[in-house]
Design an enzyme around this catalytic site. Structure first.
Site, short mmCIF file in Angstrom:
data_model
loop_
_atom_site.label_atom_id
_atom_site.label_comp_id
_atom_site.label_asym_id
_atom_site.label_seq_id
_atom_site.Cartn_x
_atom_site.Cartn_y
_atom_site.Cartn_z
N GLN A 17 -7.47 -1.49 -5.50
CA GLN A 17 -7.35 -2.51 -4.47
C GLN A 17 -5.96 -3.10 -4.56
O GLN A 17 -5.49 -3.43 -5.66
CB GLN A 17 -8.39 -3.61 -4.65
N VAL A 18 -5.29 -3.21 -3.45
CA VAL A 18 -3.91 -3.70 -3.40
C VAL A 18 -3.90 -5.12 -2.82
O VAL A 18 -4.45 -5.36 -1.74
CB VAL A 18 -3.04 -2.77 -2.53
N GLU A 63 0.84 -1.20 0.00
CA GLU A 63 0.00 0.00 0.00
C GLU A 63 0.87 1.25 0.00
O GLU A 63 0.56 2.25 -0.65
CB GLU A 63 -0.93 0.01 1.21
N GLU A 99 2.56 11.85 -8.30
CA GLU A 99 1.91 12.23 -9.55
C GLU A 99 1.22 13.59 -9.43
O GLU A 99 0.36 13.79 -8.57
CB GLU A 99 0.87 11.17 -9.95
#
Length: 273
Positions: A130-131, A63, A73
Site C-alpha cells: 500500500q502506497v 505509485e 527487479e
C-alpha cells in the site's frame, strides 16, 4: 491509493466484478481502477510493462516510483495494481475488529491495495504493497482503513507493506522528475517506429554515454539538438525503454538501456489516448 470520488453503487460494483476487474494475471489482469476513473491530486500515469506486456494504471508519482522499482527487479514476475479487496471479505473483518467499514451513500465500498506482487527467488513468493504519503499516516481514519487492509492480507497469509515518500530512493526521485517533469510526447506509431533504429544505435555505441550519443545522432542526421534524447525520453517515460531506475539516467551507457521487442499495438494506442 484510491482518491476521493471513486465510489460505486452496488450495481456498478457487481458490473465491475462481472467485467473481470481485479482478476487475471500478467497481460490478462484488469485493475479495479484506471486513471480515467479516479480523480488524482497529482499526476497519474499509464505505463507499459516489459514484465506483463500490458499498460499499468498508476494514480500518483509515488505509485510510479514503486512500480518502476518492481519493474526493474529480476525476481518480480507479475505486478497487479489497484487490486480490489471485496466487501464480502472486508465486511466481516471490519465487524471483528470494531472498525467502521468504508461506506458511501449506504453502500460498502471496495477497498484496494496498490500492488500485489508475485516473485521468484526472494523471501516471499507473493506480497502486497500500500502506497501512502507519510503525512496521510497522521490521519486516524486512514490508519483504521490501513488496519482493515493489514488484517485482510494477514488472513490470506500474504505479507503486506506500507511504502511512503520517505522511502523513495533519491536517485529514483531524480529520474522520475526528469522523465515526467514536462508532458512527454504521445506514443504515436511514428515515435514507436524509432525503436528499431534506436536499438541498432544503442547496440553499436554500447560503452558510450547515452547523452553524448544522442548529441552525435542529432548532428549526424542534421536533427534539432535534443531531438533524439527527447524521443528516448518519451519512449522511456511510457515504458518502452527500460533502464536501472536506481542509476541516474544521464549516467547510463547505451548498453544499459533495454528496448522492448514486443509491443501490443492495441495497448499502445491506449497509452496515447
Amino acid at each position: 491509493m484510491a482518491k476521493a470520488n471513486s465510489s460505486f453503487s452496488e450495481v456498478q460494483i457487481a458490473r465491475r466484478i462481472k467485467e473481470g476487474r481485479g482478476q487475471g494475471h500478467g497481460k490478462d489482469y484488469i485493475p479495479w481502477l484506471t486513471v480515467q476513473e479516479v480523480p488524482s491530486s497529482g499526476r497519474s500515469h499509464r505505463i507499459y510493462s516489459h514484465k506483463t506486456g500490458r499498460v499499468h494504471h498508476l494514480l500518483s508519482d509515488l505509485e510510479l516510483a514503486v512500480f518502476l522499482s518492481l519493474e526493474w527487479e529480476s525476481s518480480v514476475l507479475d505486478i497487479r495494481e489497484q487490486f480490489p479487496l471485496l466487501p464480502s471479505d472486508t465486511r466481516q473483518i471490519a465487524i471483528d475488529s470494531g472498525i467502521k467499514h468504508p461506506v458511501i451513500r449506504g453502500v460498502d465500498q471496495v477497498m484496494s491495495t496498490d500492488f500485489l506482487v508475485d516473485c521468484k527467488d526472494g523471501p516471499f513468493e507473493q506480497f502486497a504493497i500500500q502506497v501512502k504519503p507519510a503525512a496521510a499516516l497522521q490521519d486516524e481514519r486512514t490508519l483504521e482503513k490501513l488496519e482493515l487492509e493489514r488484517r485482510y492480507w494477514q488472513q490470506k497469509q500474504i505479507p503486506w507493506f506500507i511504502f511512503t515518500d520517505k522511502e523513495i530512493n533519491p536517485v529514483v526521485k531524480e529520474n522520475i522528475e526528469w522523465l515526467y517533469s514536462v508532458k512527454t510526447e504521445e506514443v504515436s506509431a511514428e515515435l514507436l517506429a524509432q525503436l528499431s533504429p534506436l536499438a541498432h544505435i544503442l547496440q553499436e555505441k554500447g560503452d558510450e554515454n547515452i547523452i553524448n550519443v544522442c548529441k552525435q545522432v542529432d548532428i549526424a542526421y542534421d536533427l534539432e539538438l535534443g531531438k533524439t534524447l527527447s524521443e528516448i525520453r518519451a519512449l522511456t517515460a511510457n515504458g518502452f525503454i527500460k533502464f536501472n531506475i536506481y542509476k541516474s539516467f544521464r549516467a547510463n551507457k547505451c548498453a544499459d538501456l533495454c528496448i522492448s521487442q514486443v509491443v501490443n499495438m492495441e495497448e499502445l494506442r491506449y497509452v496515447a489516448n
